[in-house]
Design a protein around this motif. Sequence first.
Motif, PDB file in Angstrom:
ATOM      1  N   UNK A  36      43.462  39.932  42.101  1.00  0.00           N
ATOM      2  CA  UNK A  36      42.753  39.157  41.397  1.00  0.00           C
ATOM      3  C   UNK A  36      42.346  39.358  40.041  1.00  0.00           C
ATOM      4  N   UNK A  38      39.771  38.735  37.015  1.00  0.00           N
ATOM      5  CA  UNK A  38      38.307  37.985  36.672  1.00  0.00           C
ATOM      6  C   UNK A  38      38.255  38.362  34.923  1.00  0.00           C
ATOM      7  N   UNK A  41      32.295  36.777  32.895  1.00  0.00           N
ATOM      8  CA  UNK A  41      31.413  35.662  33.386  1.00  0.00           C
ATOM      9  C   UNK A  41      32.075  34.455  34.155  1.00  0.00           C
ATOM     10  N   UNK A  42      33.198  34.819  34.818  1.00  0.00           N
ATOM     11  CA  UNK A  42      34.073  33.697  35.359  1.00  0.00           C
ATOM     12  C   UNK A  42      34.328  34.258  36.646  1.00  0.00           C
ATOM     13  N   UNK A  43      34.625  33.233  37.783  1.00  0.00           N
ATOM     14  CA  UNK A  43      34.948  33.864  39.021  1.00  0.00           C
ATOM     15  C   UNK A  43      36.582  34.239  39.086  1.00  0.00           C
ATOM     16  N   UNK A  44      36.757  35.109  39.806  1.00  0.00           N
ATOM     17  CA  UNK A  44      38.036  35.922  40.142  1.00  0.00           C
ATOM     18  C   UNK A  44      39.074  34.579  40.243  1.00  0.00           C
ATOM     19  N   UNK A  46      43.051  34.173  41.806  1.00  0.00           N
ATOM     20  CA  UNK A  46      44.078  34.755  42.857  1.00  0.00           C
ATOM     21  C   UNK A  46      45.278  34.916  42.126  1.00  0.00           C
ATOM     22  N   UNK A  89      41.078  43.189  39.868  1.00  0.00           N
ATOM     23  CA  UNK A  89      40.521  43.512  41.347  1.00  0.00           C
ATOM     24  C   UNK A  89      41.390  43.622  42.336  1.00  0.00           C
TER      25      UNK A  89
END
Lengths: 114, 113
Positions: A36, A38, A41-44, A46, A89
């Motif tokens: 992932x 990222x 401050x944001x979501x991961x 895919x 990640x």
Amino acid sequence: SQKIEQNSEALNIQEGKTATLTCNYTNYSPAYLQWYRQDPGRGPVFLLLIRENEKEKRKERLKVTFDTTLKQSLFHITASQPADSATYLCALDIVAGNTGKLIFGQGTTLQVKP
Amino acid sequence: DSGVTQTPKHLITATGQRVTLRCSPRSGDLSVYWYQQSLDQGLQFLIQYYNGEERAKGNILERFSAQQFPDLHSELNLSSLELGDSALYFCASSDRDIYNEQFFGPGTRLTVL
């Protein structure tokens, strides 16, 4: 104990070069491994998924390898661009019966300099 | 835009209080996952629901609970809040219960003072 290790130090590379990020794990037997991206401050988001019986997977400039003997995955970004700068990640897909959960590494921050 | 929505975006509260975080999954996704992300712990899996039923549990404290409603939205309830609960809380969704990519929401930033 179970561990997922990603290089905690930031990886700095020059634009146009290939970035290689490492994910090592111990005492897990993942069915799948995922990567992932990222941004702060944001979501991961895919990127890629690779199964335990696959050695390599590609998507555009991205390539992932998965070596279950070495318990390691390598994530490559070829022809890197400043826009690729982010934290990456790796996540192990641990399945038991009909339940599954993702266990994430701490991530490696990539900085691509123009 | 992942299609997953979370509210509120920011939440500031005091120790000992209780809060509820809300998540709406992507249209058609049956699985909802909750994660906590703090600077020192990274992204930690808390709990998963699949079509209204609890499916997997991670490192979720007893003070925390969650549920998934018939319309598939989910709520994460955090009670008796402590300073250490300050973190980003993400919700993710997927169309299956295992072997799948997850789509993450924008997160709720919780600050406990």
